[in-house]
Design a protein around this motif. Sequence first.
Motif, PDB file in Angstrom:
ATOM      1  N   PRO A   2      11.283   1.244  12.514  1.00  0.00           N
ATOM      2  CA  PRO A   2      12.140   1.802  11.476  1.00  0.00           C
ATOM      3  C   PRO A   2      12.352   0.814  10.337  1.00  0.00           C
ATOM      4  N   GLY A   3      12.431   1.321   9.173  1.00  0.00           N
ATOM      5  CA  GLY A   3      12.702   0.487   8.014  1.00  0.00           C
ATOM      6  C   GLY A   3      12.911   1.415   6.830  1.00  0.00           C
ATOM      7  N   ARG A   4      13.623   0.937   5.839  1.00  0.00           N
ATOM      8  CA  ARG A   4      13.819   1.794   4.670  1.00  0.00           C
ATOM      9  C   ARG A   4      12.512   1.894   3.918  1.00  0.00           C
ATOM     10  N   SER A   5      12.246   3.051   3.382  1.00  0.00           N
ATOM     11  CA  SER A   5      10.974   3.177   2.684  1.00  0.00           C
ATOM     12  C   SER A   5      11.171   2.935   1.194  1.00  0.00           C
ATOM     13  N   ALA A   6      10.169   2.322   0.615  1.00  0.00           N
ATOM     14  CA  ALA A   6      10.149   2.079  -0.828  1.00  0.00           C
ATOM     15  C   ALA A   6       9.871   3.411  -1.526  1.00  0.00           C
ATOM     16  N   PRO A   7      10.060   3.486  -2.839  1.00  0.00           N
ATOM     17  CA  PRO A   7       9.790   4.743  -3.545  1.00  0.00           C
ATOM     18  C   PRO A   7       8.371   5.278  -3.317  1.00  0.00           C
ATOM     19  N   ASN A   8       7.414   4.405  -3.013  1.00  0.00           N
ATOM     20  CA  ASN A   8       6.043   4.891  -2.805  1.00  0.00           C
ATOM     21  C   ASN A   8       5.756   5.231  -1.338  1.00  0.00           C
ATOM     22  N   GLY A   9       6.815   5.291  -0.496  1.00  0.00           N
ATOM     23  CA  GLY A   9       6.628   5.723   0.889  1.00  0.00           C
ATOM     24  C   GLY A   9       6.237   4.609   1.841  1.00  0.00           C
ATOM     25  N   ASN A  10       6.229   3.372   1.382  1.00  0.00           N
ATOM     26  CA  ASN A  10       5.869   2.239   2.226  1.00  0.00           C
ATOM     27  C   ASN A  10       7.114   1.762   2.989  1.00  0.00           C
ATOM     28  N   THR A  11       6.973   1.523   4.300  1.00  0.00           N
ATOM     29  CA  THR A  11       8.156   1.130   5.077  1.00  0.00           C
ATOM     30  C   THR A  11       8.101  -0.317   5.549  1.00  0.00           C
ATOM     31  N   VAL A  12       7.181  -1.114   4.990  1.00  0.00           N
ATOM     32  CA  VAL A  12       7.070  -2.517   5.411  1.00  0.00           C
ATOM     33  C   VAL A  12       8.169  -3.341   4.747  1.00  0.00           C
ATOM     34  N   SER A  13       8.876  -4.125   5.537  1.00  0.00           N
ATOM     35  CA  SER A  13       9.816  -5.084   4.965  1.00  0.00           C
ATOM     36  C   SER A  13       9.309  -6.476   5.314  1.00  0.00           C
TER      37      SER A  13
ATOM     38  N   THR B   9       0.844  -1.199   0.000  1.00  0.00           N
ATOM     39  CA  THR B   9       0.000   0.000   0.000  1.00  0.00           C
ATOM     40  C   THR B   9       0.874   1.241   0.000  1.00  0.00           C
ATOM     41  N   PRO B  10       0.691   2.126  -0.965  1.00  0.00           N
ATOM     42  CA  PRO B  10       1.537   3.324  -1.009  1.00  0.00           C
ATOM     43  C   PRO B  10       1.379   4.160   0.256  1.00  0.00           C
ATOM     44  N   GLY B  11       2.492   4.606   0.811  1.00  0.00           N
ATOM     45  CA  GLY B  11       2.462   5.515   1.957  1.00  0.00           C
ATOM     46  C   GLY B  11       2.189   4.856   3.293  1.00  0.00           C
ATOM     47  N   PHE B  12       2.049   3.522   3.322  1.00  0.00           N
ATOM     48  CA  PHE B  12       1.766   2.847   4.599  1.00  0.00           C
ATOM     49  C   PHE B  12       3.042   2.751   5.425  1.00  0.00           C
ATOM     50  N   ARG B  13       2.948   3.060   6.719  1.00  0.00           N
ATOM     51  CA  ARG B  13       4.111   2.965   7.601  1.00  0.00           C
ATOM     52  C   ARG B  13       3.967   1.746   8.494  1.00  0.00           C
ATOM     53  N   ALA B  14       5.017   0.921   8.536  1.00  0.00           N
ATOM     54  CA  ALA B  14       4.989  -0.289   9.372  1.00  0.00           C
ATOM     55  C   ALA B  14       4.939   0.099  10.840  1.00  0.00           C
ATOM     56  N   ARG B  15       4.187  -0.677  11.612  1.00  0.00           N
ATOM     57  CA  ARG B  15       4.067  -0.394  13.042  1.00  0.00           C
ATOM     58  C   ARG B  15       4.438  -1.621  13.859  1.00  0.00           C
ATOM     59  N   ASP B  16       4.734  -1.391  15.111  1.00  0.00           N
ATOM     60  CA  ASP B  16       5.068  -2.502  15.998  1.00  0.00           C
ATOM     61  C   ASP B  16       4.627  -2.131  17.408  1.00  0.00           C
ATOM     62  N   MET B  17       4.506  -3.153  18.263  1.00  0.00           N
ATOM     63  CA  MET B  17       4.141  -2.883  19.650  1.00  0.00           C
ATOM     64  C   MET B  17       5.389  -2.873  20.512  1.00  0.00           C
ATOM     65  N   ALA B  18       5.293  -2.214  21.663  1.00  0.00           N
ATOM     66  CA  ALA B  18       6.399  -2.242  22.618  1.00  0.00           C
ATOM     67  C   ALA B  18       6.571  -3.678  23.111  1.00  0.00           C
ATOM     68  N   ALA B  19       7.798  -4.038  23.479  1.00  0.00           N
ATOM     69  CA  ALA B  19       8.065  -5.392  23.957  1.00  0.00           C
ATOM     70  C   ALA B  19       7.280  -5.657  25.234  1.00  0.00           C
ATOM     71  N   PHE B  20       6.999  -6.936  25.455  1.00  0.00           N
ATOM     72  CA  PHE B  20       6.190  -7.295  26.633  1.00  0.00           C
ATOM     73  C   PHE B  20       6.890  -6.890  27.924  1.00  0.00           C
ATOM     74  N   SER B  21       8.205  -7.079  27.960  1.00  0.00           N
ATOM     75  CA  SER B  21       8.946  -6.758  29.191  1.00  0.00           C
ATOM     76  C   SER B  21       8.815  -5.276  29.523  1.00  0.00           C
ATOM     77  N   ASP B  22       8.693  -4.441  28.506  1.00  0.00           N
ATOM     78  CA  ASP B  22       8.545  -3.003  28.766  1.00  0.00           C
ATOM     79  C   ASP B  22       7.126  -2.660  29.202  1.00  0.00           C
ATOM     80  N   SER B  23       6.153  -3.335  28.603  1.00  0.00           N
ATOM     81  CA  SER B  23       4.772  -2.918  28.849  1.00  0.00           C
ATOM     82  C   SER B  23       4.183  -3.580  30.086  1.00  0.00           C
ATOM     83  N   TYR B  24       4.725  -4.731  30.522  1.00  0.00           N
ATOM     84  CA  TYR B  24       4.086  -5.451  31.632  1.00  0.00           C
ATOM     85  C   TYR B  24       4.185  -4.682  32.941  1.00  0.00           C
ATOM     86  N   ARG B  25       5.391  -4.238  33.281  1.00  0.00           N
ATOM     87  CA  ARG B  25       5.573  -3.547  34.555  1.00  0.00           C
ATOM     88  C   ARG B  25       4.972  -2.148  34.530  1.00  0.00           C
ATOM     89  N   VAL B  26       5.074  -1.524  33.383  1.00  0.00           N
ATOM     90  CA  VAL B  26       4.547  -0.165  33.246  1.00  0.00           C
ATOM     91  C   VAL B  26       3.046  -0.151  33.514  1.00  0.00           C
TER      92      VAL B  26
END
Lengths: 130, 127
Positions: B80-91, B34-51
Amino acid sequence: MNDFARASVISASGMQAQADRLRHVSENIANADTPGYHRKTVSFQSVVERGRASGEVTSGPVRLDQSALAQIYDPGHPMADETGHYAGSNVDLVIEIADAREAQRSYDANLKLFDQSRQMSRALLELLRR
Amino acid sequence: MFSKIEIFDMARGLLGHSAARQSVIAQNMANADTPGFRARDMAAFSDSYRVAEPDLRPTRPGHIMGGGDATAPARLHDSPGRSAPNGNTVSLENEMIRALDVSRQHEMALSVYRSSLNILRSSLGRQ
């Protein structure tokens, strides 16, 4: 909807979109020798439900590639003009094959993830046994 | 009585986290072209559990709480990831690695849960 069901639906939407793209690629290849045929391209877009992106993907409207048609020299062709040329299609088979490969790769990735979601939810239900 | 055993809570939190992360990865994969889509991720469990454990108590309606319970959804962030020419950062390769990580995490949580359950069961004198 629980997370696994959601993940499966999203993966399925990805597969659907890639299959749609593959269908247009095959249409282009089938019409590579049709005079005056413009190759069809299809773009992807995120699905928005109630104002926010649902994470699913869908294929957008079909667009025609407006690059120049190939001029083919064949004086015996019924559509040939006075110089003996007629307009062929602007399909480049190499591009289409590359596109098909990419669609297949993405389809496989989505399928793999679909399978993984299924396995994870099944492993969760295994807990109930015994 | 059994709902407050810490290890069950933690295993459940990890199960919920891996399920939610799986759906985030599915979104990334589905939108790999998908053009312009930015890849996302969740915080690691170890970071989110105690918080997520509430240390502060809201005393007025305007107070913002950090979490609530251990299964509160972790915030999504751009991965983070390199973006494709259409702005998509999914690898796709990165997503594969993440998917593997998630399935490993899920399996671990299930094993922990199951073996704790077995300990409980044998303490009750059943096999």
